[in-house]
Design an enzyme around this catalytic site. Structure first.
Site, short mmCIF file in Angstrom:
data_model
loop_
_atom_site.label_atom_id
_atom_site.label_comp_id
_atom_site.label_asym_id
_atom_site.label_seq_id
_atom_site.Cartn_x
_atom_site.Cartn_y
_atom_site.Cartn_z
CG HIS A 138 -1.89 1.12 1.30
ND1 HIS A 138 -3.22 0.93 1.64
CD2 HIS A 138 -1.76 2.45 1.07
CE1 HIS A 138 -3.85 2.09 1.61
NE2 HIS A 138 -2.98 3.04 1.28
CG ASP A 149 -1.65 4.71 4.10
OD1 ASP A 149 -1.72 5.11 2.91
OD2 ASP A 149 -2.43 5.11 4.99
CG HIS A 161 -9.71 4.54 3.49
ND1 HIS A 161 -8.50 5.18 3.56
CD2 HIS A 161 -10.39 4.93 4.60
CE1 HIS A 161 -8.45 5.93 4.65
NE2 HIS A 161 -9.60 5.80 5.30
CG HIS A 217 -4.95 2.06 5.82
ND1 HIS A 217 -6.28 2.07 6.14
CD2 HIS A 217 -4.83 2.77 4.67
CE1 HIS A 217 -6.92 2.77 5.22
NE2 HIS A 217 -6.08 3.20 4.33
CE LYS A 233 -7.84 1.98 -0.40
NZ LYS A 233 -6.78 2.97 -0.23
CG HIS A 247 -0.82 7.06 -1.03
ND1 HIS A 247 -2.06 7.19 -1.60
CD2 HIS A 247 -1.00 6.36 0.13
CE1 HIS A 247 -2.97 6.61 -0.81
NE2 HIS A 247 -2.34 6.10 0.24
C1 NCD Z 1 -3.52 9.05 2.19
C2 NCD Z 1 -3.09 10.10 1.17
O1 NCD Z 1 -2.53 11.12 1.56
O2 NCD Z 1 -3.30 9.86 -0.02
N1 NCD Z 1 -3.54 9.66 3.49
C3 NCD Z 1 -3.50 9.01 4.68
O3 NCD Z 1 -3.63 9.67 5.70
N2 NCD Z 1 -3.31 7.72 4.77
C4 NCD Z 1 -4.83 8.47 1.81
C5 NCD Z 1 -5.20 7.23 2.56
O4 NCD Z 1 -4.63 6.17 2.36
O5 NCD Z 1 -6.12 7.32 3.40
ZN ZN Z 2 -3.30 5.03 1.65
#
Ligand code: NCD
Ligand code: ZN
Length: 339
Positions: free
Chosen positions: A12, A237, A131, A165, A94, A14
């Site tokens: 996971h 995450d 999520h 998460h 997702k 970003h």
């Molecule tokens: C994530 C993001 O910034 O894209 N933020 C987070 O707090 N985890 C989005 C997510 O996974 O919820």
């Molecule tokens: Zn995330």
């Protein structure tokens, strides 16, 4: 003291786009053999053309590193033809409830409306990543979502559902109730509680969704990771935001942990005398659950202190300025072993 991991995976992450992607993606690609790339860009990655374009941008940023970006689509009502076309290019889809986290405005309003698409995903064997938070009181959002997971798991028994998460002991317990439910656990939720975020001076770099919970919750997550429970996988995450968005009156949610993820996981497992189980948590479980064979990569960690930089580009990492006891000293990609 040294420890070797084979093809660690971050299930996971970003990566964002553009300059941010250029800064953060190589850090994950150095330490990991693959990762599940989140689709919450603006606009979201919700069609195949955009997904292939995004994949090409990632591949260009990390070429030659032996890192497979396992792509995801942002959930919407997809036709069977769209899903069939996308299937070879994605690891899953997702689902974000509308508005619960960063860039999720286009998410699902009512789970019922998602069911026709979920039925087709089940038929086609496409995993669902979720999520799992409601829009209720912030500490209760995950717990309130658990009945929805249970409903989906029963209604679509052949659909692989990953609770992303997880942050509560109740979510850990739910894994044992439904054969088709799995979960990712982050690094930071193994370490921090709400006290670390807001118990003293407010720590914007520890603010994320879902918010860190109680010590009992953290301890349940730690037990599940260290065992490791056969249905949990590591997913950082890691969610970078520019400093200006974090150190602000309206602080963005997300913790950027990519550069410290593997060293700190190793530190945690070593502290609990569980280094021999880290490979399962950080790679083997994910390979089995998703049926993937990542690039063959050998990552060597050594017990050697280093200080986490205050910034990577415009982003403050998790544990900035702190000393970490383990570091990645070698990462070797062996293309021959990759099928
Ligand atoms: C994530 C993001 O910034 O894209 N933020 C987070 O707090 N985890 C989005 C997510 O996974 O919820
Ligand atoms: Zn995330």
């Amino acid at each position: 003291m040294e420890h070797t991991l084979i093809s660690p995976l971050d299930m996971h992450i970003h990566f964002r786009e553009g300059a941010m992607l250029q800064t953060v993606a190589p850090l994950s690609a150095h330490d990991f053999a693959g990762g599940v790339i989140m689709p919450n860009l603006v606009p979201p990655v919700d069609n195949l053309e955009r997904l292939l374009h995004y994949r090409a941008e990632i591949d260009a940023a990390i070429s030659g590193t032996g890192f497979t970006p396992y792509m995801t689509l942002f959930f919407r009502a997809y036709s069977e033809a769209e899903l069939r076309a996308a299937r070879p290019h994605i690891i899953g889809i997702k689902l974000y409830p509308a508005g619960v986290t960063t860039n999720s405005q286009a998410g699902v309003q009512r789970i019922r409306d998602a069911e026709p698409t979920l039925a087709t995903m089940e038929e086609l064997g496409i995993p669902l990543l979720v999520h799992g938070e409601t829009s209720g009181f912030v500490l209760d959002r995950e717990r309130e979502f658990l009945p929805i997971y249970a409903h989906l798991a029963r209604r679509f028994p052949r659909l692989t559902i990953v609770m992303e998460h997880i942050t509560t002991r109740e979510a850990v317990a739910l894994l044992d109730e439904h054969p088709n439910l799995y979960a990712t656990i982050t690094l930071h939720h193994l370490q921090i509680t709400l006290d670390d975020v807001a118990g003293g001076l407010l720590q914007p770099h520890l603010f994320c969704k879902p918010i860190a919970k109680r010590p009992e919750d953290r301890d349940a997550l730690l037990r599940a990771a260290l065992a490791p429970h056969p249905k949990v996988m590591f997913g950082s995450d890691s969610a970078p935001h520019p400093v200006s968005a974090k150190e602000a009156a309206a602080c963005a949610a997300g913790i950027f942990s990519a550069p410290v993820a593997l060293p700190l996981l190793t530190e945690i497992f070593a502290q609990h005398d569980a280094l021999d189980r880290l490979q399962t948590f950080v790679s083997d479980n994910a390979q089995r659950i998703y049926g993937i064979t990542p690039p063959q990569k050998t990552v060597l960690l050594r017990r050697e202190e280093w200080s986490v930089p205050l910034r990577y580009g415009d982003v403050t990492p998790y544990r900035a300025g702190c000393t970490v006891a383990w570091r990645v000293v070698m990462s070797r990609y062996d293309p021959v072993g990759h099928s």
